[in-house]
Design an enzyme around this catalytic site. Structure first.
Site, PDB file in Angstrom:
ATOM      1  N   LYS A 218     -64.000 -40.921 -88.842  1.00 27.46           N
ATOM      2  CA  LYS A 218     -64.631 -39.621 -89.105  1.00 27.46           C
ATOM      3  C   LYS A 218     -63.711 -38.450 -88.793  1.00 27.46           C
ATOM      4  CE  LYS A 218     -68.324 -39.645 -86.747  1.00 27.46           C
ATOM      5  NZ  LYS A 218     -69.534 -39.188 -86.048  1.00 27.46           N
TER       6      LYS A 218
ATOM      7  N   ARG B 297     -79.064 -35.780 -85.580  1.00 27.20           N
ATOM      8  CA  ARG B 297     -79.108 -37.191 -85.213  1.00 27.20           C
ATOM      9  C   ARG B 297     -80.465 -37.804 -85.537  1.00 27.20           C
ATOM     10  NH1 ARG B 297     -74.787 -39.043 -82.516  1.00 27.20           N
ATOM     11  NH2 ARG B 297     -73.741 -37.594 -81.104  1.00 27.20           N
TER      12      ARG B 297
ATOM     13  N   ARG C  65     -57.019 -54.893 -80.745  1.00 34.66           N
ATOM     14  CA  ARG C  65     -55.949 -53.941 -80.401  1.00 34.66           C
ATOM     15  C   ARG C  65     -55.454 -54.115 -78.970  1.00 34.66           C
ATOM     16  NH1 ARG C  65     -58.829 -48.415 -82.570  1.00 34.66           N
ATOM     17  NH2 ARG C  65     -60.075 -48.751 -80.692  1.00 34.66           N
TER      18      ARG C  65
ATOM     19  N   ARG D 243     -57.989 -51.771 -73.852  1.00 26.89           N
ATOM     20  CA  ARG D 243     -59.032 -50.867 -73.365  1.00 26.89           C
ATOM     21  C   ARG D 243     -60.337 -51.632 -73.172  1.00 26.89           C
ATOM     22  NH1 ARG D 243     -59.710 -45.609 -76.815  1.00 26.89           N
ATOM     23  NH2 ARG D 243     -61.723 -46.208 -76.030  1.00 26.89           N
TER      24      ARG D 243
ATOM     25  N   ARG E  89     -72.003 -51.125 -79.709  1.00 20.62           N
ATOM     26  CA  ARG E  89     -71.864 -49.731 -80.121  1.00 20.62           C
ATOM     27  C   ARG E  89     -72.276 -49.568 -81.593  1.00 20.62           C
ATOM     28  NH1 ARG E  89     -66.381 -48.594 -77.679  1.00 20.62           N
ATOM     29  NH2 ARG E  89     -65.556 -48.990 -79.752  1.00 20.62           N
TER      30      ARG E  89
END
Ligand SMILES: [Zn+2]
Length: 228
Positions: free
Chosen positions: A22, A97, A136, A170, A181
């Site tokens: 985004k 939202r 990653r 991470r 998520r």
């Protein structure tokens, strides 16, 4: 105003889960079309910093640990949309939202003869997204990025660039974390996406492709919106 028919500046909404790109797409639209990206967090911070009426109301709520209400956010947005840099159009990110917020936003825009020109939904393949993000890792010494599936170093566990063997991941990139998520995003936005779909304002874009292709599609939507 000079009395001529005014073309209202386009108002776009950008929807998409974390990792859908985004931010990258919004920046391209800013550069190419002079649109201004408005994210709720930035709006609130700016209004508080400027000490506007709505900003003061927001600050007292936040200082008390509360959630800033829809009517305060709408008031802040009303102020912001009236500023000169928004004349070319805006991209809303993070607001609305909920469908209640979307209706309030429609009312606000109606005051100035505007409307939502397009709600752009950056659509991802959840499974591919989990692979993409959870794979990653980074060299802790030099910051070089690697990926389990797409970019392994020549010698496993050793950085091609600096030779370090100290690789980090991470915590946020764990597969379960990414999956939950995405799930939360879909649960949160399903109604909103339906709301804009029913109004005929929704455009779905496959966000798994090349950044440049996505940008081309986005550009076409903005051009259509601007020409209306
Ligand atoms: Zn390195």
């Amino acid at each position: 105003m000079d009395g001529q028919t005014m073309t209202a500046a386009p108002v776009l909404i950008l929807l998409g889960p974390p990792g859908a790109g985004k931010g990258t797409q919004a920046r391209m639209l800013e550069e190419k079309f002079g649109l201004v990206q408005l994210s709720t967090g930035d709006l609130l911070r700016a209004a508080v910093a400027q000490g506007t009426d709505a900003g003061k109301r927001a600050k007292s709520v936040m200082d008390a640990g509360g959630l800033v209400s829809d009517d305060i956010v709408i008031a802040i947005l009303r102020d912001r949309l009236g500023e000169p840099d928004c004349a070319q159009g805006v991209i809303l990110d993070g607001f609305p939202r909920t469908t209640v917020q979307a209706q309030a936003l429609d009312q606000l825009l109606a005051e100035t003869g505007q409307r939502i020109d397009a709600a752009i939904s950056l659509e991802v393949d959840d499974t591919a997204m989990v692979t993409r993000i959870s794979g990653r890792y980074t060299c802790a010494a030099c910051g070089e990025g690697y990926h389990d599936a797409f970019k392994q170093p020549g010698q496993a566990g050793t950085c091609d660039r600096c030779g370090s063997t100290d690789m980090t991941r991470r915590a946020d990139d764990k597969a379960e974390t990414v999956a939950s998520r995405l799930e939360a995003y879909h649960a949160q936005t399903a109604q909103l996406i339906g709301f804009y779909d029913e109004k005929g304002a929704l455009t779905r874009i496959d966000a798994m492709g090349e950044i440049r292709d996505i940008a081309t599609e986005m550009g076409a939507i903005v051009k259509t919106a601007t020409a209306r």
